[in-house]
Enzyme design. Structure first.
Site, PDB file in Angstrom:
ATOM      1  N   THR A   1      51.275 -21.015 -33.407  1.00 48.16           N
ATOM      2  CA  THR A   1      51.781 -19.946 -35.094  1.00 48.16           C
ATOM      3  C   THR A   1      52.333 -18.899 -34.504  1.00 48.16           C
ATOM      4  OG1 THR A   1      48.848 -20.924 -35.405  1.00 48.16           O
ATOM      5  CG2 THR A   1      49.860 -19.086 -37.320  1.00 48.16           C
ATOM      6  N   HIS A   2      53.214 -19.078 -34.037  1.00 49.86           N
ATOM      7  CA  HIS A   2      54.517 -17.999 -33.469  1.00 49.86           C
ATOM      8  C   HIS A   2      55.292 -18.466 -34.063  1.00 49.86           C
ATOM      9  CE1 HIS A   2      51.358 -18.407 -29.584  1.00 49.86           C
ATOM     10  NE2 HIS A   2      50.870 -17.659 -30.349  1.00 49.86           N
ATOM     11  N   LEU A   3      55.622 -18.466 -35.459  1.00 49.78           N
ATOM     12  CA  LEU A   3      56.660 -18.484 -36.213  1.00 49.78           C
ATOM     13  C   LEU A   3      57.382 -17.253 -36.666  1.00 49.78           C
ATOM     14  CD1 LEU A   3      54.495 -20.044 -39.468  1.00 49.78           C
ATOM     15  CD2 LEU A   3      56.578 -21.444 -38.582  1.00 49.78           C
TER      16      LEU A   3
END
Lengths: 458, 593
Positions: free
Chosen positions: B518-520
């Protein structure tokens, strides 16, 4: 009884006790508003008003006079009793619905003697036998606080709903004559006895007077009067009360196992300030007492209370707690376990540890914890069933919640695991039966409902 | 439905995750009246982490209890500019949070700082390899803030989070067996490292035998009970493995709910409103000053909250979305390569390799924490990139955070069997004896990878969805394959029975159906030049100086490390400059372009 238990515990307990003795002839203390006095307003002195705010915290007035999500001190806290429902009084300075027309003398008489301005006796849910020893200075400040530091709330107190003949009031006056000390005697007993240190004198005043600790922690007699009101009255004072609302008030004397022998002065002060220390965390009826009351006191006053409590010798000789590693070894062995051991591992050990030491001040220890070791198992059963929340305080803002297991564990399972906890790691307390669990479960607001609050919808 | 305007406040903070809670706490301490708006509901350990009912893989990790409800709003996704983007309707590749705590409630707790070189990557690469080393179309940039400047704020964040770890050097002195590539620290970690789980222990030994430098991963999972500078308390991690996707019932995983909100709620000048979905930031007639925000409450009322200062602290792409919807900054246009809002959209480049150990080694995958053992020998610019011709790197690690039964069954290492007794035998074997090694790598920014407003799709509030145009690029694919190849020596030293190397497949475009991370990052990046960054180095909008945009949206490119530690440090950095400079000035820009 079900309805009674739908109330927060603190407000229930005094009433319930009283009820058992004198319920049949009680009158209701419909909130006193009287057209007597002239305008009592003296020039407000900000420092005195602040002092009064502090005295109100020391006397824990809010616990009974502030309804949940109600305005401060506006009353209407419901006391639901088998004989009917009554409502706590509005003690804001509103002239119609509150105490705004009371003179200081009337205010002081109500607090110390339990007598309303119209001459009627107050219900002894109001702990005036303790408040009787409060000083003139404190009560003066308290009066100024209620007149100038509290917002008047024009909220009528709901009419009580208790049928005749239970509403006849004169036995309250009899009770008062028999069991309540005169303010003069009370102050002599608490303020004019010799103390080795000024700190102990201050502590005795706070504990015996405004703090009214004995209301729960001293056993009651047949007429529900406290068997002792001061340390001078004998070893019954703060020797632990009978369970109320399913919580067992432990002794605050020097009992080795169930009392405060192993607690230092600093431990006691930390507990009163934050609701948590290395020996345990506040739960049941004590949690709101910390929340509304003791967390607001100065460290010096908390240490004074602790210093005084530490002077009270044990009433009962007990063998001190001695750790025994057998249960820890068994739990960690990976071998075959007893039913109690297995239940403990599956439900309790995550937070309280296989060694029962917990992780104070986050998760309290069970090994050697005085509230686990009281002869009456009510507290242990109750918290397993219903869980509990220790709210954050000024000194320790984190709240911690133990979930309830009422929906997950049967009576037999709770009895089994409670017995394990009371007899593991060197704990030596009597076994718990499923009947005891069943009796307590019946008093919960929703006996089969889980106490877990479902999360809010997204 | 009624629309109304509330009395003005000093500051409004959008989002109740880490960034929002840090900013709100700092602004409350500065004496400002602060309203924090969270579009989801209230969440707490007591309700969402109640033991043992919350240990429910189906509810937590399959039905995504703590995550964003995509029925209200989502993004559209495409790989290339010549494609029609479609809405992301089922959570899979990335998992934004919703509700109080945000992603900070469901994260695992891996808590890194940033490498100094990553913060000034364009300058560093140019200095070491020359300008021509940067390929055409790669939008490499510096953050505009250095590690030295951020160090006190990394330190502050670790103390608030109760981070467990082992330092390498403190105050210029080597003090322990931490990561030798890590930059110097002003202080040690507040807590000692979590203990290695068995698989991490095996990896540590094997990595050392392979000649690499293994170290304990820093984790915001308390290795011991802890009280942070706000007085908030944590319990100790017991390695139950319910970290990622769950509210930790032990109060051991740092979250805004456990570590900040208990103290934040005690500020009388603080107000939290939940179920408040912010629709846009309101600007005055000049377009240069924000006057507040408008949000929709649970009943559908549109409420205007006037404020003198607006902090956007929602998730990365929601911050970008709000800027585009509000007209803050110029939208990025990839064709002309102009505009700033939407550019440098990046992700993280992770692949997972599975090792099957001999039947004598039981890997106990069910336990875990945010800790683990990593090697940084191939991260960042810790090795000479000259011969390889790519930029970026990747740590390699065993970060076993608890493999639950459903995940264990779905991810079973088999010879292709998908059902029946053969599958069962292999799945059991795999669950008992395998473990995963991740290569979590950097992802560079490219001219044609960006965010903009979708011309077709609208959300439940009638506003255009945010459109992602994203694909994996040659530089990052080659980086991943190079680093994963370096696992070979480790696998040999492990004495593994079998191995499946997870590598980026050049033939396979980015696929939203496969979980990545989820490391956008990026989309509204910080920098030194208002032509190529939406925010200045204090995360202040170049265009509307009473708007600060705090989050991973500010990263110019994706790094190998997890982003939360840098997000938290940037939040404290930004708040510090708001408190010490912006509030004392006239409310204008902190940097003159």
């Amino acid at each position: 009884m079900m309805a009674l238990h739908s109330l927060p515990p603190r407000t229930r307990r005094s009433l319930k006790r009283l009820l058992a003795g004198v319920a049949c002839s009680l009158t209701l203390c419909s909130v006193a508003h009287t057209a007597l006095a002239a305008d009592p307003v003296p020039a407000p002195d900000a420092a005195l008003v602040e002092k009064g705010r502090y005295v109100a915290a020391a006397a824990d007035c809010a616990a009974c006079h502030t309804a949940e999500s109600g305005k401060p001190y506006a009353g209407n806290y419901a006391f639901t009793l088998p004989i009917g429902t009554l409502y706590a009084s509005n003690i804001t300075p509103d002239k119609t619905h509150g105490i705004g027309r009371w003179t200081e003398a009337e205010f002081v008489r109500a607090i110390r003697e339990g007598i309303r301005p119209d001459g009627a006796s107050l219900y002894p849910a109001m702990p005036y036998p303790s408040y009787a020893r409060m000083t003139d200075e404190d009560l003066h400040a308290l009066y100024l606080y209620f007149m100038h530091g509290v917002q008047p709330v024009a909220q009528a107190v709901k009419p009580n709903a208790i049928p005749w003949p239970l509403s006849v009031r004169f036995p309250l006056t009899l009770w008062r004559w028999m069991f309540a000390p005169t303010p003069q005697d009370a102050r002599t007993a608490t303020l004019h006895r010799p103390y080795p240190t000024a700190e102990q004198a201050r502590g005795a005043y706070l504990v015996e007077g405004p703090g009214h600790c004995g209301a729960c922690h001293t056993e009651r007699g047949l007429a529900m009067q406290e068997k002792a009101l001061t340390a001078q009255d004998g070893a019954a004072y703060l020797a632990g009360g009978k369970p109320v609302d399913g919580w067992t008030p432990p002794p605050l004397r020097g009992e080795a196992l169930t009392g405060l022998q192993s607690w230092s002065k600093a431990d006691i002060a930390a507990f009163l300030q934050t609701g948590r220390n290395m020996h345990g965390s506040a739960f049941g009826s004590m949690e709101p007492a910390v929340h509304h009351g003791t967390q607001s006191l100065t460290e010096a006053d908390l240490l004074a209370m602790a210093a005084y409590l530490k002077t009270l010798p044990a009433r009962v000789e007990q063998t001190p707690y001695k750790a025994d590693p057998a249960a820890t070894k068994a739990l960690r062995s990976g071998g075959s376990l007893t039913a109690g051991q297995l239940l403990y591992l599956n439900n309790c050990a995550a937070c309280h540890g296989s060694n029962g030491k917990g992780f104070p001040t986050v998760f309290p220890p069970l090994a050697g914890n005085p509230t686990v070791l009281t002869a009456q198992p009510d507290s242990v059963i109750h918290i397993i069933l219903a869980g509990g929340t220790l709210r954050g305080t000024q000194g320790a803002p984190s709240a911690f919640t133990m979930p309830g297991f009422a929906s997950r564990l049967t009576n037999v399972e709770i009895a089994t695991v409670a017995t394990f906890i009371r007899q593991a790691w060197g704990n030596t307390a009597p076994a718990v039966t499923d009947m005891e669990v069943n009796n307590l479960r019946k008093t919960l607001p929703h006996p089969t409902a889980q106490s877990l609050t479902p999360p809010p919808a997204p | 439905m009624t629309d109304k305007t509330l009395p003005p406040v000093d500051a409004v903070v959008v989002g109740a995750g880490w960034a929002g809670c840090i900013m709100a706490k700092e602004l409350c301490e500065a004496g400002l009246s602060v309203v924090m708006l969270e579009r989801g509901g209230r969440r707490s350990t007591a309700t969402d982490g109640a033991y043992p009912a919350s240990l429910d893989e189906l509810e937590g990790a399959v039905r995504y209890k703590l995550f964003q409800n995509l029925a209200h709003t989502t993004v559209t996704v495409r790989n290339r500019t010549d494609q029609q983007a479609l809405p992301y309707r089922r959570l899979a590749a990335f998992l934004p949070g919703e509700g109080v705590g945000g992603a900070g409630l469901h994260w695992t707790g891996v808590h890194f700082r940033a490498m100094p070189q990553d913060l000034r990557l364009r300058s560093h690469i140019t200095e070491r390899y020359g300008r021509k080393f940067i390929p055409e179309g790669m939008a490499l940039q510096d953050y505009g803030v250095t590690y030295e400047e951020l160090e006190p704020f990394f330190d502050r964040a670790e103390k608030v989070f109760g981070t467990s770890g082992e330092a390498y050097s403190v105050g210029g002195k080597i003090v322990g067996k931490g990561n030798p590539f890590a930059p110097d620290r002003s202080d040690d970690f507040p807590l000692p490292p979590l203990r290695d789980v068995y698989t991490a222990h095996l990896f540590r030994k094997a990595a050392a035998e392979a000649g690499y430098n293994p170290y304990a991963m820093p984790a915001a999972n308390a290795s011991h009970p802890y009280t942070n500078p706000y007085g908030a308390q944590m319990g100790p991690c017991n390695f139950c493995g319910y970290c990622s996707d769950y509210a930790c019932y032990m109060y051991a995983k740092a979250s805004p709910n456990v570590n900040i909100l208990p103290a934040l709620r005690r500020h009388e000048n603080f107000t939290l409103r939940t179920n408040a979905h912010v629709l846009k930031v309101l600007l005055d007639s000049t377009g240069k000053k924000a006057t507040g925000v408008v949000y929709q409450d649970a009943e559908g009322n549109q409420i205007t909250q006037p404020a003198g200062l607006v902090i956007l602290a929602a998730f990365q792409f929601h911050n970008v979305h709000l800027m585009l919807l509000s007209g803050i900054g110029k939208p990025y246009d990839p064709h002309s390569n102009t505009g700033t809002v939407g550019r440098n959209f990046t992700y993280q480049n992770i692949t997972n390799s599975t090792v099957l150990m001999p039947a004598t080694r039981t890997t106990d995958q069910f336990i875990g924490s945010a800790g683990g053992v990593a090697v940084d020998d191939f991260n960042c610019d810790n090795f000479d990139h000259g011969p390889h011709g790519f930029i970026g790197g990747s740590p390699l690690w065993v970060n076993q955070a608890g493999v639950k039964p459903i995940a264990g069954a779905k991810g079973a290492m088999t010879n292709g069997a998908r059902w029946g007794s053969d599958w069962k035998r292999q799945a059991l074997d795999s669950y008992r004896h395998s473990f995963t090694i991740n290569a979590q790598g950097s992802n560079m920014a490219y001219r044609d990878v960006y965010l903009d407003l979708d011309p077709t799709w609208k959300d439940a509030y009638g506003q255009p969805l945010l459109r992602m145009t994203f694909d994996w690029k040659d530089n990052d694919i080659r980086m991943n394959r190079y680093v994963v190849s370096k696992l070979d020596k480790v696998v040999k030293a492990l004495g593994a029975r079998d191995v499946h190397y997870g590598m980026r497949d050049p033939a396979k475009p980015f696929d939203v159906r496969d979980y990545q991370t989820t490391h956008l990052c990026g989309g509204a990046i910080m920098g030194e030049d208002p032509k190529t960054s939406a925010l200045n180095r204090y995360l202040q909008s170049w265009d509307v100086p009473n708007v600060f945009v705090v989050g991973a949206n500010a990263f110019p490119q994706g790094m190998g490390y997890n982003p939360t530690g840098l997000v938290a440090a940037l939040a404290y950095w930004s708040a510090h400059h708001i408190r010490t400079q912006w509030l004392k000035g006239a409310g204008g820009p902190l940097v003159t372009p």
